[in-house]
Design an enzyme around this catalytic site. Structure first.
Site, PDB file in Angstrom:
ATOM      1  N   ASP A 102      -0.826  -3.313  -9.172  1.00  0.00           N
ATOM      2  CA  ASP A 102      -0.625  -1.892  -8.832  1.00  0.00           C
ATOM      3  C   ASP A 102      -0.382  -1.056 -10.072  1.00  0.00           C
ATOM      4  OD1 ASP A 102      -0.579  -1.927  -5.783  1.00  0.00           O
ATOM      5  OD2 ASP A 102       0.725  -3.580  -6.374  1.00  0.00           O
ATOM      6  N   ASN A 122      -2.936   4.817  -0.324  1.00  0.00           N
ATOM      7  CA  ASN A 122      -3.624   4.029   0.709  1.00  0.00           C
ATOM      8  C   ASN A 122      -2.712   3.809   1.906  1.00  0.00           C
ATOM      9  OD1 ASN A 122      -6.155   3.459  -0.517  1.00  0.00           O
ATOM     10  ND2 ASN A 122      -5.147   2.027  -1.882  1.00  0.00           N
ATOM     11  N   ASP A 125       2.243  -5.097  -4.912  1.00  0.00           N
ATOM     12  CA  ASP A 125       3.024  -4.304  -3.962  1.00  0.00           C
ATOM     13  C   ASP A 125       4.527  -4.601  -4.015  1.00  0.00           C
ATOM     14  OD1 ASP A 125       0.582  -3.262  -3.410  1.00  0.00           O
ATOM     15  OD2 ASP A 125       0.423  -3.999  -1.362  1.00  0.00           O
ATOM     16  N   LEU A 178       0.885  -1.184   0.000  1.00  0.00           N
ATOM     17  CA  LEU A 178       0.000   0.000   0.000  1.00  0.00           C
ATOM     18  C   LEU A 178       0.918   1.228   0.000  1.00  0.00           C
ATOM     19  CD1 LEU A 178      -2.601  -1.135   2.747  1.00  0.00           C
ATOM     20  CD2 LEU A 178      -2.631  -1.651   0.314  1.00  0.00           C
ATOM     21  N   LYS A 214      -6.345  -9.530  -0.722  1.00  0.00           N
ATOM     22  CA  LYS A 214      -6.557  -9.572  -2.179  1.00  0.00           C
ATOM     23  C   LYS A 214      -7.182 -10.918  -2.558  1.00  0.00           C
ATOM     24  CE  LYS A 214      -4.607  -5.644  -3.593  1.00  0.00           C
ATOM     25  NZ  LYS A 214      -5.037  -4.639  -4.545  1.00  0.00           N
TER      26      LYS A 214
HETATM   27  N1  LIG Z   1      -6.037   3.348  -5.158  1.00  0.00           N
HETATM   28  C1  LIG Z   1      -5.413   2.338  -5.737  1.00  0.00           C
HETATM   29  O1  LIG Z   1      -6.041   1.506  -6.384  1.00  0.00           O
HETATM   30  C2  LIG Z   1      -3.952   2.189  -5.598  1.00  0.00           C
HETATM   31  C3  LIG Z   1      -3.232   2.976  -4.784  1.00  0.00           C
HETATM   32  N2  LIG Z   1      -1.898   2.829  -4.692  1.00  0.00           N
HETATM   33  C4  LIG Z   1      -1.194   3.696  -3.766  1.00  0.00           C
HETATM   34  O2  LIG Z   1      -0.224   4.464  -4.468  1.00  0.00           O
HETATM   35  C5  LIG Z   1       0.915   4.624  -3.675  1.00  0.00           C
HETATM   36  C6  LIG Z   1       2.140   4.178  -4.451  1.00  0.00           C
HETATM   37  O3  LIG Z   1       2.098   2.801  -4.733  1.00  0.00           O
HETATM   38  P1  LIG Z   1       3.131   2.129  -5.742  1.00  0.00           P
HETATM   39  O4  LIG Z   1       3.212   2.901  -6.998  1.00  0.00           O
HETATM   40  O5  LIG Z   1       2.771   0.705  -5.806  1.00  0.00           O
HETATM   41  O6  LIG Z   1       4.506   2.273  -4.924  1.00  0.00           O
HETATM   42  P2  LIG Z   1       5.974   2.618  -5.420  1.00  0.00           P
HETATM   43  O7  LIG Z   1       6.843   2.405  -4.268  1.00  0.00           O
HETATM   44  O8  LIG Z   1       6.283   1.898  -6.673  1.00  0.00           O
HETATM   45  O9  LIG Z   1       5.912   4.168  -5.751  1.00  0.00           O
HETATM   46  C7  LIG Z   1       5.749   5.157  -4.781  1.00  0.00           C
HETATM   47  C8  LIG Z   1       6.071   6.462  -5.434  1.00  0.00           C
HETATM   48  O10 LIG Z   1       5.643   7.503  -4.583  1.00  0.00           O
HETATM   49  C9  LIG Z   1       6.735   8.403  -4.404  1.00  0.00           C
HETATM   50  N3  LIG Z   1       6.644   9.051  -3.106  1.00  0.00           N
HETATM   51  C10 LIG Z   1       6.741   8.498  -1.886  1.00  0.00           C
HETATM   52  N4  LIG Z   1       6.615   9.426  -0.941  1.00  0.00           N
HETATM   53  C11 LIG Z   1       6.444  10.595  -1.576  1.00  0.00           C
HETATM   54  C12 LIG Z   1       6.275  11.930  -1.161  1.00  0.00           C
HETATM   55  N5  LIG Z   1       6.225  12.231   0.124  1.00  0.00           N
HETATM   56  N6  LIG Z   1       6.150  12.884  -2.108  1.00  0.00           N
HETATM   57  C13 LIG Z   1       6.175  12.575  -3.412  1.00  0.00           C
HETATM   58  N7  LIG Z   1       6.335  11.316  -3.876  1.00  0.00           N
HETATM   59  C14 LIG Z   1       6.484  10.358  -2.963  1.00  0.00           C
HETATM   60  C15 LIG Z   1       7.935   7.516  -4.509  1.00  0.00           C
HETATM   61  O11 LIG Z   1       9.057   8.329  -4.799  1.00  0.00           O
HETATM   62  P3  LIG Z   1      10.525   7.719  -4.676  1.00  0.00           P
HETATM   63  O12 LIG Z   1      10.584   6.548  -5.609  1.00  0.00           O
HETATM   64  O13 LIG Z   1      11.341   8.824  -5.114  1.00  0.00           O
HETATM   65  O14 LIG Z   1      10.668   7.334  -3.247  1.00  0.00           O
HETATM   66  C16 LIG Z   1       7.526   6.643  -5.687  1.00  0.00           C
HETATM   67  O15 LIG Z   1       7.708   7.312  -6.895  1.00  0.00           O
HETATM   68  C17 LIG Z   1       0.658   3.851  -2.393  1.00  0.00           C
HETATM   69  O16 LIG Z   1       0.145   4.718  -1.431  1.00  0.00           O
HETATM   70  C18 LIG Z   1      -0.415   2.885  -2.773  1.00  0.00           C
HETATM   71  O17 LIG Z   1      -1.244   2.533  -1.694  1.00  0.00           O
HETATM   72  C19 LIG Z   1      -1.217   1.895  -5.426  1.00  0.00           C
HETATM   73  C20 LIG Z   1      -1.904   1.041  -6.242  1.00  0.00           C
HETATM   74  C21 LIG Z   1      -3.345   1.113  -6.368  1.00  0.00           C
HETATM   75  C1  LIG Z   2      -4.970  -0.836  -3.746  1.00  0.00           C
HETATM   76  C2  LIG Z   2      -3.598  -1.293  -3.830  1.00  0.00           C
HETATM   77  O1  LIG Z   2      -3.318  -2.258  -4.507  1.00  0.00           O
HETATM   78  C3  LIG Z   2      -2.591  -0.555  -3.126  1.00  0.00           C
HETATM   79  O2  LIG Z   2      -2.890   0.435  -2.496  1.00  0.00           O
HETATM   80  O3  LIG Z   2      -1.433  -0.996  -3.202  1.00  0.00           O
HETATM   81 MG   LIG Z   3      -1.280  -2.867  -4.220  1.00  0.00          MG
END
Ligand SMILES: NC(=O)C1=CN([C@@H]2O[C@H](COP(=O)(O)OP(=O)(O)OC[C@H]3O[C@@H](n4cnc5c(N)ncnc54)[C@H](OP(=O)(O)O)[C@@H]3O)[C@@H](O)[C@H]2O)C=CC1
Ligand SMILES: CC(=O)C(=O)O
Ligand SMILES: [Mg+2]
Length: 768
Positions: free
Chosen positions: A173, A298, A148, A88, A105
């Site tokens: 994701d 999330n 994740d 998450l 999941k």
């Molecule tokens: N609603 C939904 O269906 C979904 C929601 N999500 C949510 O999206 C978020 C990211 O997930 P995911 O892409 O899998 O994770 P990743 O770890 O692949 O990516 C996270 C990204 O967020 C950036 N980040 C972290 N903290 C900050 C901050 N304070 N300011 C700006 N950027 C920041 C990271 O930057 P860096 O790499 O530079 O650290 C990275 O680019 C999570 O919160 C997850 O719960 C994910 C999938 C589905």
């Molecule tokens: C919803 C989901 O897959 C996540 O937040 O990572």
């Molecule tokens: Mg996920």
């Protein structure tokens, strides 16, 4: 071993974290178990399930690997796999700590799409170790759902696995999120009157989810130069060296801006897939008119909806959570994408299949909200608009729209190994999964469609369940609804629930306060009840105010063909009115109530569940014969058991004697009916038990009609079985009325009203 905690404390009430810990711990740890789908009750079963019998399917699969889908659970089995590096928005908490999410999941796959899942948390932190571990699992699974795993490793892992494996590999994701985000953005932009080619998109997060979403939006027409991406280091720009990779650099801007605060000006869309609280309310004022704010981190979003709303009242706001409107979460997608992919034996999930899912979800939000979805929105019925850009995750139509669209796209793009042979049959199967009533009710709906001119009058025409049912009947062509109710109430409720049907155009409306037939109805009514204590003035008042009386009179006079009432008010009062006005069929002694229960275990009928407290032997014989006739309408051959505390004469109580006497009457009056008794419940349902007590019983197999000695026994059994089996109740079906009329119970759902109306239509078309 039963790991149920016997010392279960009281559940906490306030704090969500405490409640979540309690939920996960009690009554037994975790959220999953494995269940056998075949009996293993005796030596023979053991020989088939295990050695020596199991060798036969093993050798068949060795010779023809495709048959693994026929002899094992592989075709419906998906692995949810994580190494716990981006759980998450909690970050890299490791594989063990990710297990509750992966179990979760698995539950979603099962509940929403009937797919079995093993959650697999692996201690594999490099791309190579992930790829070699996951690819080695191909023999076990029909599909792989990666979950994740942090960027950028997730991109490499997925790419390599897709190349190596011959089953669908899907990083939820990335693609699950991208599909649902794309659907919400397409709908949001339409409401804002903007074109995707023109909008400025500002993203917070440059990880798995954000980059996959942006890639899909580009395919849909968004322009790269309009996309501004930020991560923990700030803006992704040309020349930046810290924390860059080939996937992020695609979105590098030529700019001297460095922060979200600088680049958000004029943005039409904020796409947050990063971390809690990143978007400050004061930044929102810089955004364009009617901005779309997708704060999807999330469990805590980039901005809480109430703060965003206060800063920008014109904004459309989405989060990933279920406690706010517009839940943009990949749960709306991954169960159904896999359902479609598995059902057609897809070797992969390609772009065409993803696009088909985007279009299906976006289109669904523009349809009227189903009753189940309305319940998921706390009883409200949102219509397509800023607070309802996408359907609720509990909307049962998601599977019906997405899975076939995905399977079709797989077939058209040449990746389906077992294309769906007949989409109508496939939809029927999916429908059965959603509405368990589908299968048993199918012959009734087929017959109702052939009698679509039959008019069903609904006494409670203002009730939401009835309004929704009326729309379904009209859409399915299963009868003509007539609604009794006040026009202004019906009009405003149709609008509030987003229903399309209109009085006077699509259905007839009877206004109890002003109907030209009023005098005739009063006259008829008084003729029927004048000698049971109702004077002319009372008759006039009743015909103005009692909708069941109006409906029953309409059926009696031929202004309608069947009556449905009882959605509100007391059962016995509705039944009294039906009795006085419609009456019993000639020769029938008493009304009785038949209930159909449909559960995972199958369908079973109970009688008399609602009407006669202590029926006589003659009445029991009568209700058994009437019930058997009704059951034949479902295309089912009735097999009746007269149940009792006594097993084939083992007791000599009054009620045991009554059931024995009833059996003799039934045998004389309906010799063709398969029936036996009196017998205990176990004997009714188990042929083995029955044969032990009565080797030459005239009942074979499992009884599908249980006839009870009195109302207490029937009604209590109905309630217990219904609750314990989580069964669907169709009924009560009123037996013995001179014309089709049913008094429903107040707990009926809109689908239940549809079921009973269809049955009433068939009864009107084919009176016995
Ligand atoms: N609603 C939904 O269906 C979904 C929601 N999500 C949510 O999206 C978020 C990211 O997930 P995911 O892409 O899998 O994770 P990743 O770890 O692949 O990516 C996270 C990204 O967020 C950036 N980040 C972290 N903290 C900050 C901050 N304070 N300011 C700006 N950027 C920041 C990271 O930057 P860096 O790499 O530079 O650290 C990275 O680019 C999570 O919160 C997850 O719960 C994910 C999938 C589905
Ligand atoms: C919803 C989901 O897959 C996540 O937040 O990572
Ligand atoms: Mg996920």
């Amino acid at each position: 071993m039963d790991t149920t905690d016997k010392n279960k404390p009281a559940a906490p009430t306030a704090d969500l974290d405490e409640q979540a810990l309690f939920y996960h711990r009690y009554p037994r740890p975790g959220k999953l178990e494995i269940q056998a789908t075949k009996p293993l009750g005796n030596q023979r079963d053991l020989a088939l399930a295990y050695s020596p019998g199991v060798a036969a399917p093993c050798l068949a699969i060795r010779d023809e690997p495709e048959t693994a889908a026929d002899y094992t659970a592989r075709g419906n089995l998906v692995a949810v796999i994580s190494n716990g590096t981006a759980v998450l928005g909690l970050g890299n908490i490791g594989p063990l700590a990710s297990k509750p999410v992966m179990e979760g999941k698995a539950v979603l796959f099962k509940k929403f799409a009937g797919i079995d899942v093993f959650d697999i948390e692996i201690d594999a932190m490099t791309v190579d170790s992930m790829v070699s571990t996951v690819s080695a699992l191909e023999p076990t699974f029909g599909g792989i759902n990666l979950e994740d795993i942090k960027a950028p490793e997730c991109f490499e892992v997925e790419q390599q696995l897709r190349a190596k494996m011959n089953i669908p590999v899907f990083h939820d994701d990335q693609h699950g999120t991208a599909i649902i985000v794309a659907a919400a953005i397409l709908n949001g932009l339409e409401l804002a009157g903007k074109k995707i080619e023109d909008v400025k998109i500002v993203a917070s997060g440059a990880g798995a989810a954000a980059l996959a979403c942006l890639n899909l939006l580009v395919i849909l027409g968004a322009r790269r130069e309009n996309i501004w991406v930020h991560d923990i280091e700030g803006l992704v720009y040309v020349g930046r060296e810290m924390l860059m990779d080939q996937w992020k650099s695609v979105y590098a801007q030529v700019s001297d801006k460095r922060t979200l605060a600088e680049s958000i000006e004029g943005a039409d869309v904020f796409l947050g897939l990063s971390a809690a609280g990143v978007l400050k309310p004061e930044l929102l004022v810089q955004m364009a008119e009617k901005p779309l704010i997708m704060a999807l981190a999330n469990p805590t979003p980039e901005i809480m909806p109430e703060l965003a709303r206060a800063a920008r009242p014109d904004a459309m706001i989405c989060t990933g959570r279920s406690d706010f409107p517009n839940q943009v979460n990949n749960v709306l997608c991954f169960p159904y994408i896999f359902r479609g992919a598995l059902d057609c034996g897809a070797t992969t999930i390609n772009e065409e299949m993803k696009m088909a899912a985007v279009r299906a979800i976006a289109a669904l939000a523009r349809e009227e909200v189903s009753e189940v979805a309305a319940r998921a929105y706390s009883g409200e019925s949102p219509t397509f608009g800023p607070n309802y850009l996408i359907p609720s995750p509990f909307d049962p139509r998601l599977i019906l729209r997405i899975a076939p669209a995905v399977a079709k796209a797989a077939e058209e793009s040449g990746v389906a190994r077992r294309p769906i042979a007949d989409y109508d049959t496939y939809l029927d199967q999916l429908n059965r999964f959603v509405f368990r009533s589908g299968f048993v009710m199918k012959p009734i709906f087929a017959a109702a469609k052939k009698a679509s001119d039959k008019r069903v009058i609904f006494a409670e025409g203002e009730d939401e369940r009835v309004l929704r049912a009326a729309q379904v009947l009209l859409e399915e062509g299963s009868g003509k609804p007539i609604l009794i109710g006040r026009p202004h109430i019906i009009e405003s409720r149709l609008q509030r629930f987003g229903l399309r049907i209109r009085p006077g155009v699509d259905f007839e409306l009877v206004n109890p306060e002003d109907d030209p037939r009023y005098r005739d109805y009063v006259e008829d009514y008084f003729a029927l009840v004048g000698r049971v204590g109702i004077n002319p003035e009372a008759a006039r008042t009743i015909v103005r105010t009692n909708n069941t009386v109006i409906g029953a009179l309409a059926v009696r006079r031929g202004d309608a063909d069947a009556l449905i009432c009882g959605v509100e008010g007391r059962f016995d009062r509705h039944l009294r009115d039906v009795g006085q006005i419609i009456g019993k069929k000639p020769g029938v002694r008493a009304f009785s109530g038949l209930s159909l229960l449909i559960s995972q275990r199958g369908a079973i009928f109970f009688t008399d569940t609602f009407v006669t407290y202590n029926p006589s032997a003659a009445e029991i014989a009568e209700m058994t014969i009437l019930a058997a006739q009704e059951i034949r309408r479902f295309g089912i051959t009735p097999r009746a058991a007269l149940v009792s505390h006594s097993n084939f004469g083992s007791r000599d109580s009054d009620s045991a004697r009554k059931m024995r006497e009833a059996l003799q009457l039934i045998r004389a009056q309906a010799p063709e009916l398969e029936v036996d008794g009196e017998m205990q419940g176990g004997s009714a349902l188990s042929e083995a038990l029955r044969k032990r007590a009565m080797p030459d019983s005239t009942l074979t197999g499992e009884a599908n009609l249980l006839v009870f000695p009195n109302l207490d026994a029937a009604n209590i059994s109905l309630g217990i079985v219904r609750t314990m089996m989580d069964a669907l109740h169709v009924g009560p079906i009123l037996l013995g009325a001179a014309l089709p009329a049913h008094v429903l119970s107040t707990s009926v759902t809109s689908r239940g009203v549809v079921n009973m109306a269809a049955l009433a239509v068939v009864e009107a078309a084919q009176p016995d």
